[in-house]
Motif scaffolding. Structure first.
Motif, PDB file in Angstrom:
ATOM      1  N   ASP A 149      12.022  -9.667  13.478  1.00  0.00           N
ATOM      2  CA  ASP A 149      10.981  -9.750  14.514  1.00  0.00           C
ATOM      3  C   ASP A 149      11.495  -9.404  15.914  1.00  0.00           C
ATOM      4  O   ASP A 149      12.669  -9.103  16.108  1.00  0.00           O
ATOM      5  N   TRP A 206       3.744 -15.985   0.352  1.00  0.00           N
ATOM      6  CA  TRP A 206       3.033 -14.702   0.328  1.00  0.00           C
ATOM      7  C   TRP A 206       3.050 -14.149  -1.090  1.00  0.00           C
ATOM      8  O   TRP A 206       4.030 -14.327  -1.823  1.00  0.00           O
ATOM      9  N   GLN A 269      -6.369  -4.506   5.358  1.00  0.00           N
ATOM     10  CA  GLN A 269      -5.083  -4.992   4.879  1.00  0.00           C
ATOM     11  C   GLN A 269      -5.205  -6.471   4.531  1.00  0.00           C
ATOM     12  O   GLN A 269      -6.086  -7.162   5.045  1.00  0.00           O
ATOM     13  N   GLU A 271      -4.462 -10.611   4.283  1.00  0.00           N
ATOM     14  CA  GLU A 271      -4.228 -11.574   5.361  1.00  0.00           C
ATOM     15  C   GLU A 271      -2.745 -11.847   5.581  1.00  0.00           C
ATOM     16  O   GLU A 271      -2.311 -12.106   6.704  1.00  0.00           O
ATOM     17  N   TRP A 272      -1.940 -11.807   4.491  1.00  0.00           N
ATOM     18  CA  TRP A 272      -0.529 -12.143   4.662  1.00  0.00           C
ATOM     19  C   TRP A 272       0.177 -11.158   5.587  1.00  0.00           C
ATOM     20  O   TRP A 272       1.194 -11.514   6.214  1.00  0.00           O
ATOM     21  N   VAL A 273      -0.346  -9.936   5.713  1.00  0.00           N
ATOM     22  CA  VAL A 273       0.271  -8.961   6.610  1.00  0.00           C
ATOM     23  C   VAL A 273       0.169  -9.431   8.060  1.00  0.00           C
ATOM     24  O   VAL A 273       1.109  -9.266   8.852  1.00  0.00           O
ATOM     25  N   ASP A 274      -0.959 -10.023   8.423  1.00  0.00           N
ATOM     26  CA  ASP A 274      -1.108 -10.536   9.787  1.00  0.00           C
ATOM     27  C   ASP A 274      -0.082 -11.627  10.066  1.00  0.00           C
ATOM     28  O   ASP A 274       0.481 -11.704  11.172  1.00  0.00           O
ATOM     29  N   ASP A 275       0.171 -12.489   9.078  1.00  0.00           N
ATOM     30  CA  ASP A 275       1.190 -13.526   9.258  1.00  0.00           C
ATOM     31  C   ASP A 275       2.570 -12.898   9.411  1.00  0.00           C
ATOM     32  O   ASP A 275       3.354 -13.281  10.290  1.00  0.00           O
ATOM     33  N   MET A 277       3.402  -9.943  10.471  1.00  0.00           N
ATOM     34  CA  MET A 277       3.569  -9.114  11.663  1.00  0.00           C
ATOM     35  C   MET A 277       3.329  -9.875  12.967  1.00  0.00           C
ATOM     36  O   MET A 277       3.395  -9.270  14.034  1.00  0.00           O
ATOM     37  N   ARG A 278       3.089 -11.169  12.885  1.00  0.00           N
ATOM     38  CA  ARG A 278       2.708 -11.921  14.085  1.00  0.00           C
ATOM     39  C   ARG A 278       3.715 -11.759  15.215  1.00  0.00           C
ATOM     40  O   ARG A 278       3.345 -11.607  16.393  1.00  0.00           O
ATOM     41  N   TYR A 280       6.380  -9.501  15.074  1.00  0.00           N
ATOM     42  CA  TYR A 280       7.197  -8.307  14.854  1.00  0.00           C
ATOM     43  C   TYR A 280       7.394  -7.516  16.146  1.00  0.00           C
ATOM     44  O   TYR A 280       8.514  -7.118  16.484  1.00  0.00           O
TER      45      TYR A 280
END
Length: 294
Positions: A149, A206, A269, A271-275, A277-278, A280
């Motif tokens: 990140d 995830w 995409q 939902e786990w992608v948002d977590d 990349m929060r 990143y």
């Protein structure tokens, strides 16, 4: 699906120990649980010849045969053999160097799995490696640790190879605001490459996702693609912000980003992608002050 056969005059260490061995293999190769089979075959006296097994040793080290697809690279197979050797030494209390392992690769058309003869590309020739890729530049920055990140405020310099290019190769690049950079994950060991599904960042919260359904660095060809902001061009140096590549990364290509190449439809995409990349592209976290440290 690797198949492992172990031979020894000693009794089996038990189902639990063999299951742990299989789990270590699937974790290394990024395979779902249960996608590795292990057999232990106890040899009867008079059916073998191995000098190390003479005299009824207390802990005879086994020998083993590993059967796997030919698509596994040498790095993966080497890592697999090392993991097996280390885990067997721990489980059995024997010396690693006394455990002998060999590999047999099943080529296309020679492996029947789930009632289908494995043939990745029926009628097609086996893929040939591409050996003519040469880095055009290297990344220079202060990021040396392989952390995930806080790339948003990382400045980098992409320095072109002066032996092959002149500043003319970058002419008019500074008229664009953003770049697409193709690079090589050079610090990913071949044995760490993933070819199946895994939890992104190994986070069990995830869901499992295939290696081509995520952007993890442990990819089959170890190729990364990043979009970053262009700050300036100075001779052979391209100054950027937010490039998620560590210092020393080989760059394979630099392209200007054109908005016409962006998606023309709504992006969807999970939902786990948002977590994931929060943080990143967030800035570097502020260091804690001495007063705040307990």
């Amino acid at each position: 699906m690797p198949v492992i056969r172990l031979y020894s005059p000693a009794e089996s260490p038990g189902v639990t120990a063999l299951a742990q061995l299989a789990d270590a293999v699937t974790e290394l190769l990024g395979l779902p649980a249960g996608q590795c089979w292990v057999w232990w075959q106890q040899l009867r006296p008079g059916t073998y010849h191995r000098p190390e097994w003479r005299g009824d040793p207390e802990n005879p080290a086994p020998v083993g045969l590993v059967i796997c697809k030919e698509s596994y690279g040498n790095g993966q197979v080497g890592a697999l053999l090392r993991v097996l050797q280390e885990r067997l030494a721990e489980l059995l209390g024997v010396r690693r160097e006394e455990i002998y392992l060999t590999v047999q690769r099943a080529t296309a058309g020679e492996l029947l799995v789930r009632d289908e003869v494995w043939s990745p590309d029926a009628g097609q020739p086996a893929p040939e490696p591409i050996a003519d890729l040469v880095p055009v530049a290297y990344v220079h920055n202060e990021r040396r640790e392989l952390t995930d990140d806080h790339w948003g405020d990382v400045p980098s310099v992409i320095r072109l190879d002066g032996g092959r290019f002149t500043p003319e190769a970058l002419l008019s690049l500074d008229s664009f605001s953003h770049l697409e950079v193709v690079f090589h994950f050079h610090r990913v060991e071949p044995g760490k490459i993933q070819t199946a599904a895994r939890h992104p960042r190994n986070n069990p919260e995830w869901p499992l996702a295939g290696i081509f359904a995520q952007r993890g660095k442990n990819r089959p060809n170890r190729i990364g693609v990043s979009r970053c902001r262009l700050l300036k061009v100075d001779g052979l140096d391209v100054h950027v912000l937010g490039l998620d590549a560590v210092d020393g990364t080989p760059v394979l290509d630099i392209k200007p980003y054109l908005r016409q190449f962006g998606p023309r439809e709504e992006v969807v995409q999970p939902e786990w992608v948002d977590d994931l990349m929060r943080d990143y592209y967030s800035g570097s976290p502020e260091p804690e002050s001495p007063e705040a440290t307990p």
